[in-house]
Design a protein around this motif. Structure first.
Motif, PDB file in Angstrom:
ATOM      1  N   LEU A 210      16.108   9.885  11.374  1.00 53.33           N
ATOM      2  CA  LEU A 210      16.068   8.491  11.808  1.00 53.33           C
ATOM      3  C   LEU A 210      16.011   7.488  10.664  1.00 53.33           C
TER       4      LEU A 210
ATOM      5  N   ASN B 240      10.123  -0.100   9.225  1.00 48.70           N
ATOM      6  CA  ASN B 240      11.203   0.585   9.949  1.00 48.70           C
ATOM      7  C   ASN B 240      10.736   1.862  10.629  1.00 48.70           C
ATOM      8  N   MET B 241       9.724   2.507  10.021  1.00 43.57           N
ATOM      9  CA  MET B 241       9.262   3.777  10.580  1.00 43.57           C
ATOM     10  C   MET B 241       7.792   3.994  10.269  1.00 43.57           C
TER      11      MET B 241
ATOM     12  N   GLY C 124      13.815  -1.937  16.979  1.00 40.82           N
ATOM     13  CA  GLY C 124      14.566  -0.710  16.728  1.00 40.82           C
ATOM     14  C   GLY C 124      13.849   0.261  15.828  1.00 40.82           C
TER      15      GLY C 124
ATOM     16  N   HIS D 251      10.834   2.944  14.543  1.00 43.07           N
ATOM     17  CA  HIS D 251      10.380   4.174  15.187  1.00 43.07           C
ATOM     18  C   HIS D 251       8.932   4.527  14.819  1.00 43.07           C
TER      19      HIS D 251
ATOM     20  N   LEU E 135       7.053   1.346  24.090  1.00 40.56           N
ATOM     21  CA  LEU E 135       8.048   2.042  23.278  1.00 40.56           C
ATOM     22  C   LEU E 135       8.951   2.918  24.152  1.00 40.56           C
TER      23      LEU E 135
ATOM     24  N   THR F 291      10.442   6.235  24.669  1.00 35.81           N
ATOM     25  CA  THR F 291       9.753   7.433  24.179  1.00 35.81           C
ATOM     26  C   THR F 291      10.432   8.733  24.586  1.00 35.81           C
TER      27      THR F 291
ATOM     28  N   ILE G  41       8.241  10.735  19.749  1.00 36.04           N
ATOM     29  CA  ILE G  41       8.999   9.684  19.056  1.00 36.04           C
ATOM     30  C   ILE G  41       9.125   8.464  19.957  1.00 36.04           C
TER      31      ILE G  41
ATOM     32  N   THR H  58      10.502   4.306  20.108  1.00 34.29           N
ATOM     33  CA  THR H  58      11.343   3.291  19.477  1.00 34.29           C
ATOM     34  C   THR H  58      11.017   1.914  20.067  1.00 34.29           C
ATOM     35  N   LYS H  59      10.809   0.940  19.195  1.00 30.49           N
ATOM     36  CA  LYS H  59      10.551  -0.408  19.666  1.00 30.49           C
ATOM     37  C   LYS H  59      11.853  -1.023  20.183  1.00 30.49           C
TER      38      LYS H  59
ATOM     39  N   CYS I 122      14.908  -3.362  21.082  1.00 29.48           N
ATOM     40  CA  CYS I 122      15.517  -4.480  20.347  1.00 29.48           C
ATOM     41  C   CYS I 122      15.362  -5.758  21.162  1.00 29.48           C
TER      42      CYS I 122
END
Length: 273
Positions: free
Chosen positions: A102, A174-175, A228, A230, A252, A254, A268, A270-271, A273
């Motif tokens: 990712l 970003n992560m 976007g 993670h 998130l 998920t 995992i 992800t926020k 967008c």
């Protein structure tokens, strides 16, 4: 035991066959399953016979091999380890693999509950150009992580999760990766003897339900992630569904990924967008 995965060098000149077999037998008598490999590793790291025998005695006393050696191999890189720091497990390499899929060059990566810094170091070593920030509440872990992280250009902070991060990182990450403790408090006593006796409880005990830190990390992650971005957390197969719910509650997107051979589970998020 992770360090026995290393490939030891040939036995040094100062040890003969008889001494080698004596050490192997001594280690095996004390329950070291990989006595031959451990003997090779100890010998390859010892500068002389006196140092070697001292290392053998420490190992025979029950001290984890990684502490005796002062390092372990994780994702193919050498990670310095000192006594009192959580020893990276092989299953956590799956967390690194998922992160590398990712992550992109120049990403800002945050490693929470970093311990020795192994996870962040492995990601940064492979991707080269990420901007790494690592955090741990244990001063011993922070000292150890500093040896492994600062030499590759990362930053290490001593404190409680997000509280010690520069405010400028808020909304810019970003992560986020975390190998936070996820063992319920009552189950810590069931862990292997070496972990219970020698590794820090703060790195093993996940609170009453094992989700104390997962709850905090997930809840606050959206405030630090870019759109976007993670969040990846290692957990157990048993705890996976509960951690999944915490991610969803935090807003998130998920999923759970699992690697059966390593008994590795990663959630995992992800926020949006």
């Amino acid at each position: 035991m992770e360090a026995v995965r290393l490939i030891g060098q040939k036995l040094n000149q100062f040890i003969d066959y008889k001494t080698e077999q004596s050490i192997i037998n001594k280690l095996r008598t004390e329950g070291c399953v990989f006595a031959e490999e451990e003997t090779q590793l100890l010998t390859s790291e010892a500068s002389n016979i006196e140092v070697l025998m001292s290392m053998v005695e420490k190992r025979v006393s029950g001290l984890p091999l990684e502490y005796v050696l002062g390092f372990t191999m994780f994702c193919g890189i050498r990670i310095e380890i000192e006594q009192g720091v959580f020893i990276p497990r092989r299953r956590t390499e799956f967390l690194v693999e998922q992160a590398k899929v990712l992550a992109c060059p120049n990403d800002i990566v945050l490693d929470l509950c970093c311990g020795s810094g192994a996870v962040g170091a492995a990601i940064a070593t492979d991707l080269k150009k990420i901007l790494l920030h690592s955090v741990d509440i244990d001063p011993v872990a922070v000292r150890c992580a500093s040896h492994n992280i600062t030499k590759i250009g990362g930053h290490v902070y001593h404190g409680d999760l997000y509280d010690v991060l520069p405010h400028s990182l808020r909304g810019q990450v970003n992560m986020i990766v975390a190998n936070a403790p996820y063992v319920p408090a009552e189950s810590v006593k069931l862990l292997p003897r070496e972990a219970r006796l020698y590794e820090p409880k703060v790195a093993l005990d996940g609170g009453k339900d094992g989700l104390h830190l997962h709850r905090i990390i997930a809840e606050k992650a959206p405030h630090w992630l870019v759109s976007g971005g993670h969040l990846l957390i290692e957990t157990s197969e048993r705890q996976g569904a509960k951690t999944f719910e915490l991610f969803v509650k935090a807003g998130l997107i998920t999923k759970i990924v699992r690697e059966k051979e390593l008994d590795a589970t990663v959630v995992i998020g992800t926020k949006p967008c």
